[in-house]
Design an enzyme around this catalytic site. Sequence first.
Site, PDB file in Angstrom:
ATOM      1  N   ASP A 105       0.769  -1.159   0.103  1.00 65.16           N
ATOM      2  CA  ASP A 105       0.034   0.176   0.067  1.00 65.16           C
ATOM      3  C   ASP A 105       1.129   1.253   0.115  1.00 65.16           C
ATOM      4  O   ASP A 105       1.422   1.466  -1.002  1.00 65.16           O
ATOM      5  CB  ASP A 105      -0.838  -0.387   1.150  1.00 65.16           C
ATOM      6  N   PHE A 154     -10.497  -0.230  -0.051  1.00 66.25           N
ATOM      7  CA  PHE A 154     -10.157  -1.031   1.134  1.00 66.25           C
ATOM      8  C   PHE A 154     -10.734  -2.338   0.825  1.00 66.25           C
ATOM      9  O   PHE A 154     -11.973  -2.797   0.878  1.00 66.25           O
ATOM     10  CB  PHE A 154     -10.647  -0.469   2.464  1.00 66.25           C
TER      11      PHE A 154
HETATM   12  P1  IMP Z   1       1.913  -0.611   3.694  1.00 68.18           P
HETATM   13  O1  IMP Z   1       2.844  -0.369   4.602  1.00 68.18           O
HETATM   14  O2  IMP Z   1       1.366   0.743   3.626  1.00 68.18           O
HETATM   15  O3  IMP Z   1       2.527  -0.996   2.522  1.00 68.18           O
HETATM   16  O4  IMP Z   1       1.020  -1.505   4.238  1.00 68.18           O
HETATM   17  C1  IMP Z   1       0.949  -2.758   4.090  1.00 68.18           C
HETATM   18  C2  IMP Z   1      -0.063  -3.401   5.178  1.00 68.18           C
HETATM   19  O5  IMP Z   1      -1.325  -2.660   5.181  1.00 68.18           O
HETATM   20  C3  IMP Z   1      -0.695  -4.543   4.431  1.00 68.18           C
HETATM   21  O6  IMP Z   1       0.183  -5.864   4.900  1.00 68.18           O
HETATM   22  C4  IMP Z   1      -1.824  -4.831   5.118  1.00 68.18           C
HETATM   23  O7  IMP Z   1      -1.837  -5.255   6.453  1.00 68.18           O
HETATM   24  C5  IMP Z   1      -2.376  -3.433   5.263  1.00 68.18           C
HETATM   25  N1  IMP Z   1      -3.415  -2.950   4.130  1.00 68.18           N
HETATM   26  C6  IMP Z   1      -2.965  -2.257   3.139  1.00 68.18           C
HETATM   27  N2  IMP Z   1      -4.117  -1.919   2.585  1.00 68.18           N
HETATM   28  C7  IMP Z   1      -4.961  -2.973   2.782  1.00 68.18           C
HETATM   29  C8  IMP Z   1      -6.235  -3.014   2.269  1.00 68.18           C
HETATM   30  O8  IMP Z   1      -7.070  -2.642   1.329  1.00 68.18           O
HETATM   31  N3  IMP Z   1      -7.006  -4.010   2.999  1.00 68.18           N
HETATM   32  C9  IMP Z   1      -6.590  -4.671   4.318  1.00 68.18           C
HETATM   33  N4  IMP Z   1      -5.228  -4.527   4.632  1.00 68.18           N
HETATM   34  C10 IMP Z   1      -4.565  -3.425   4.070  1.00 68.18           C
END
Ligand code: IMP
Length: 182
Positions: A105, A154
């Site tokens: 994300d 989401f």
């Molecule tokens: P990042 O560090 O922002 O890349 O976040 C990654 C983590 O955020 C993932 O391993 C997920 O646990 C959570 N995450 C990000 N987007 C979503 C989503 O759309 N649904 C559920 N979990 C998400």
Amino acid sequence: MKTMKDDIQSVLYTEEQLREGVKRIAAEINRDYAGKEIYAIGILKGAIIFYADLVREINVPVSFDFMAASSYGKGSTSSGAVKILKDLDFSIEGKHVIIIEDIVDSGLTLSYLLKNMESRHPASVKLCTLLNKPERREVDVKIDYVGFEVPNEFLVGYGLDYDSKYRNLPYIGILKPEVYTK
Ligand code: IMP
Ligand code: MG
């Protein structure tokens, strides 16, 4: 009675589409790692369903290990800082590591974990994620294997949660915004 399904706006990837995505990634990994052994690091808890399906399509030896990392706070957006809640069981020195994530994300979790893994002197490290949400990227991360590029919604199911729920849905769905805005 209210079911999990009532909170889903629409299905983004069906079980069948997920199976095909997993097979496609496994075929790339099988080609790239022919004759080698893989040290597969699953990021708990979101990646476990993907991990379990993926490793069964891989035809070279795979050692299992897991890490749990948390970007501080619950809610549907990441806050920035990353904390290791559970570290690896074994040394990865000299190993061919693949980090297996559910979704990238902001990229903060993976870029932190990647730096952390590289400091442990593996032979190589690659990143594999089922889902990529490029619109929300805050830091650059080079992803080696991707299942699907997803829109900025989401998502839940197939391991992904909201507030620890929906991980057991067999498909990936878009969560109704009213569930996380109320
Ligand atoms: P990042 O560090 O922002 O890349 O976040 C990654 C983590 O955020 C993932 O391993 C997920 O646990 C959570 N995450 C990000 N987007 C979503 C989503 O759309 N649904 C559920 N979990 C998400
Ligand atoms: Mg997660």
